[in-house]
Design a protein around this motif. Sequence first.
Motif, mmCIF file in Angstrom:
data_model
loop_
_atom_site.group_PDB
_atom_site.id
_atom_site.type_symbol
_atom_site.label_atom_id
_atom_site.label_comp_id
_atom_site.label_asym_id
_atom_site.label_seq_id
_atom_site.Cartn_x
_atom_site.Cartn_y
_atom_site.Cartn_z
ATOM 1 N N MET A 158 -121.296 2.086 71.572
ATOM 2 C CA MET A 158 -122.253 1.571 72.554
ATOM 3 C C MET A 158 -123.589 2.291 72.455
ATOM 4 S SD MET A 158 -119.692 0.916 75.811
ATOM 5 C CE MET A 158 -120.982 0.408 76.954
ATOM 6 N N ASP A 159 -123.550 3.592 72.178
ATOM 7 C CA ASP A 159 -124.799 4.344 71.997
ATOM 8 C C ASP A 159 -125.549 3.881 70.757
ATOM 9 O OD1 ASP A 159 -124.767 5.907 74.237
ATOM 10 O OD2 ASP A 159 -123.875 7.656 73.283
ATOM 11 N N ILE A 160 -124.820 3.667 69.679
ATOM 12 C CA ILE A 160 -125.452 3.226 68.432
ATOM 13 C C ILE A 160 -126.146 1.882 68.642
ATOM 14 C CG2 ILE A 160 -125.036 2.459 66.051
ATOM 15 C CD1 ILE A 160 -122.665 4.449 65.990
ATOM 16 N N LEU A 161 -125.448 0.943 69.249
ATOM 17 C CA LEU A 161 -126.009 -0.399 69.456
ATOM 18 C C LEU A 161 -127.145 -0.374 70.474
ATOM 19 C CD1 LEU A 161 -122.745 -2.556 69.517
ATOM 20 C CD2 LEU A 161 -124.290 -2.126 67.591
ATOM 21 N N LYS A 162 -127.059 0.538 71.451
ATOM 22 C CA LYS A 162 -128.131 0.642 72.440
ATOM 23 C C LYS A 162 -129.390 1.194 71.801
ATOM 24 C CE LYS A 162 -129.835 0.401 76.587
ATOM 25 N NZ LYS A 162 -130.042 -0.907 77.239
ATOM 26 N N TRP A 163 -129.225 2.133 70.885
ATOM 27 C CA TRP A 163 -130.382 2.742 70.233
ATOM 28 C C TRP A 163 -130.990 1.820 69.198
ATOM 29 C CZ3 TRP A 163 -133.224 6.901 71.302
ATOM 30 C CH2 TRP A 163 -134.136 7.335 70.336
ATOM 31 N N ASP A 164 -130.144 1.209 68.362
ATOM 32 C CA ASP A 164 -130.625 0.298 67.322
ATOM 33 C C ASP A 164 -129.484 -0.637 66.928
ATOM 34 O OD1 ASP A 164 -131.710 -1.054 65.215
ATOM 35 O OD2 ASP A 164 -132.013 0.674 63.919
ATOM 36 N N ALA A 165 -129.521 -1.842 67.471
ATOM 37 C CA ALA A 165 -128.450 -2.806 67.218
ATOM 38 C C ALA A 165 -128.418 -3.289 65.772
ATOM 39 C CB ALA A 165 -128.587 -3.998 68.164
ATOM 40 N N ARG A 166 -129.480 -3.006 65.008
ATOM 41 C CA ARG A 166 -129.521 -3.410 63.603
ATOM 42 C C ARG A 166 -129.126 -2.259 62.672
ATOM 43 N NH1 ARG A 166 -131.397 -8.119 62.231
ATOM 44 N NH2 ARG A 166 -132.031 -7.413 60.161
ATOM 45 N N THR A 167 -128.521 -1.230 63.221
ATOM 46 C CA THR A 167 -127.994 -0.166 62.373
ATOM 47 C C THR A 167 -127.025 -0.779 61.363
ATOM 48 O OG1 THR A 167 -128.162 1.442 64.176
ATOM 49 C CG2 THR A 167 -126.711 2.008 62.329
ATOM 50 N N PRO A 168 -127.192 -0.519 60.063
ATOM 51 C CA PRO A 168 -126.319 -1.140 59.055
ATOM 52 C C PRO A 168 -124.846 -0.839 59.309
ATOM 53 C CG PRO A 168 -128.219 -0.105 58.018
ATOM 54 C CD PRO A 168 -128.249 0.314 59.454
ATOM 55 N N MET A 169 -124.003 -1.831 59.073
ATOM 56 C CA MET A 169 -122.570 -1.674 59.291
ATOM 57 C C MET A 169 -122.020 -0.491 58.490
ATOM 58 S SD MET A 169 -120.156 -2.954 61.133
ATOM 59 C CE MET A 169 -120.764 -4.575 61.589
ATOM 60 N N LYS A 170 -122.590 -0.283 57.314
ATOM 61 C CA LYS A 170 -122.157 0.854 56.487
ATOM 62 C C LYS A 170 -122.405 2.166 57.205
ATOM 63 C CE LYS A 170 -122.959 2.972 51.949
ATOM 64 N NZ LYS A 170 -123.718 2.864 50.669
ATOM 65 N N GLU A 171 -123.545 2.283 57.893
ATOM 66 C CA GLU A 171 -123.886 3.507 58.607
ATOM 67 C C GLU A 171 -122.998 3.670 59.841
ATOM 68 O OE1 GLU A 171 -126.065 7.027 59.565
ATOM 69 O OE2 GLU A 171 -125.691 5.893 57.730
ATOM 70 N N ILE A 172 -122.746 2.569 60.560
ATOM 71 C CA ILE A 172 -121.866 2.649 61.724
ATOM 72 C C ILE A 172 -120.468 3.070 61.288
ATOM 73 C CG2 ILE A 172 -120.821 1.364 63.620
ATOM 74 C CD1 ILE A 172 -123.238 -0.460 63.642
ATOM 75 N N SER A 173 -120.012 2.517 60.160
ATOM 76 C CA SER A 173 -118.700 2.861 59.624
ATOM 77 C C SER A 173 -118.607 4.352 59.322
ATOM 78 C CB SER A 173 -118.435 2.040 58.357
ATOM 79 O OG SER A 173 -117.186 2.373 57.797
ATOM 80 N N ARG A 174 -119.692 4.892 58.752
ATOM 81 C CA ARG A 174 -119.714 6.322 58.442
ATOM 82 C C ARG A 174 -119.688 7.162 59.709
ATOM 83 N NH1 ARG A 174 -122.880 10.387 58.686
ATOM 84 N NH2 ARG A 174 -124.624 9.150 59.488
ATOM 85 N N MET A 175 -120.461 6.762 60.726
ATOM 86 C CA MET A 175 -120.559 7.531 61.961
ATOM 87 C C MET A 175 -119.257 7.516 62.755
ATOM 88 S SD MET A 175 -124.400 6.343 63.103
ATOM 89 C CE MET A 175 -124.562 7.444 64.503
ATOM 90 N N LEU A 176 -118.544 6.395 62.708
ATOM 91 C CA LEU A 176 -117.305 6.280 63.476
ATOM 92 C C LEU A 176 -116.061 6.612 62.660
ATOM 93 C CD1 LEU A 176 -117.859 3.031 65.590
ATOM 94 C CD2 LEU A 176 -117.993 5.393 66.352
ATOM 95 N N GLY A 177 -116.208 6.623 61.342
ATOM 96 C CA GLY A 177 -115.045 6.855 60.499
ATOM 97 C C GLY A 177 -114.056 5.718 60.563
ATOM 98 N N LYS A 178 -114.585 4.480 60.704
ATOM 99 C CA LYS A 178 -113.724 3.317 60.820
ATOM 100 C C LYS A 178 -114.180 2.234 59.840
ATOM 101 C CE LYS A 178 -112.483 4.085 65.644
ATOM 102 N NZ LYS A 178 -111.081 4.426 65.320
ATOM 103 N N THR A 179 -113.271 1.315 59.537
ATOM 104 C CA THR A 179 -113.597 0.236 58.608
ATOM 105 C C THR A 179 -114.492 -0.795 59.291
ATOM 106 O OG1 THR A 179 -111.668 -1.089 59.225
ATOM 107 C CG2 THR A 179 -111.371 0.550 57.465
ATOM 108 N N ARG A 180 -115.172 -1.590 58.474
ATOM 109 C CA ARG A 180 -116.047 -2.623 59.028
ATOM 110 C C ARG A 180 -115.291 -3.648 59.869
ATOM 111 N NH1 ARG A 180 -120.522 -3.642 54.204
ATOM 112 N NH2 ARG A 180 -120.787 -1.426 53.658
#
Length: 305
Positions: A158-180
């Motif tokens: 929720m923080d990631i999407l609130k800050w920048d909803a266009r954060t690349p899925m690859k980056e979100i995956s890295r930050m959360l340690g989860k698959t796309r």
Amino acid sequence: MSELNMEEIEFLVELLNKYPTESLRKIAELEGIDYYRLKRLYDKYYGEYVQVNAMYRIEKVGLRSYIAFLSVPRSELRSVAARIQQNPFMIDQTAMFGFKNGISSILHIPKEQVKYIDEMLSKYSEDYEYYEVTRYPPKKKRREFGEWKYSYDYAVLMDILKWDARTPMKEISRMLGKTRPTIRYMINKLREDGILRGFIATIDMDAHDRGVLGITSRLDEAVLEYFKDYEIMVGVLDGNKYILEWFFNSKEDLGTKLFEFSTYVEKVAIEYFDLLVDFNKNRKFQRFSQMIKKDGSGYRSILEF
């Protein structure tokens, strides 16, 4: 950067409001525009002047929204702001001078901790006032507040999407340690549960570095009609008062605006958005993920900070 072109910025915002999370290639294909032209505009403006952010219904996760006004001596303004910055339940800070000289702050408070608001605010000021705030016009239907019932990873997302909803899925995956696929499931879960309202593209150019804030117990509809062509926001306080904010630039005539606005409200103050802007901008990814306990069992205490 070369001189800003508002037509280009507004064009980009219009596209991103239609396609907030789609890839640039997909947007270009859907709109029948040149991909490389779109990418040049995106690289030129996105991130610094244009942003896409998630919008949430915080009541769905058991949070109530308040606005607080704290008296703080001018000499202590930044030191108190630095302490407030450590509290994730105090969402943002604005320097204000008027019926209170000091700081105004939006609070997101877990429903079961509302009784601790006075104790929390007294850590920062001996003189304060606060109100629960909702949107205008007020809803006739009674609001229902939910619970936090998700893992801690949802707070980070929720923080990631609130800050920048266009954060690349690859980056979100890295930050959360989860698959796309897992991340897509989590986003859909937030949407299905009514927490994620959607995404909005906005222009962030610090165009408004001043504001006049007023509180009144009577809101004349003629006031809204009078100010309809201006940047003004209206909210409902505790169900029987109203808050009005009129945004403008410091290059405009402050005295005239203050005099004009004060005739419509009972309490009035000037807001200086630029004085504490650095504290607000330095809170990247630090809202829900600091509110929620690491084991996901619920909210931390608002008195911890």
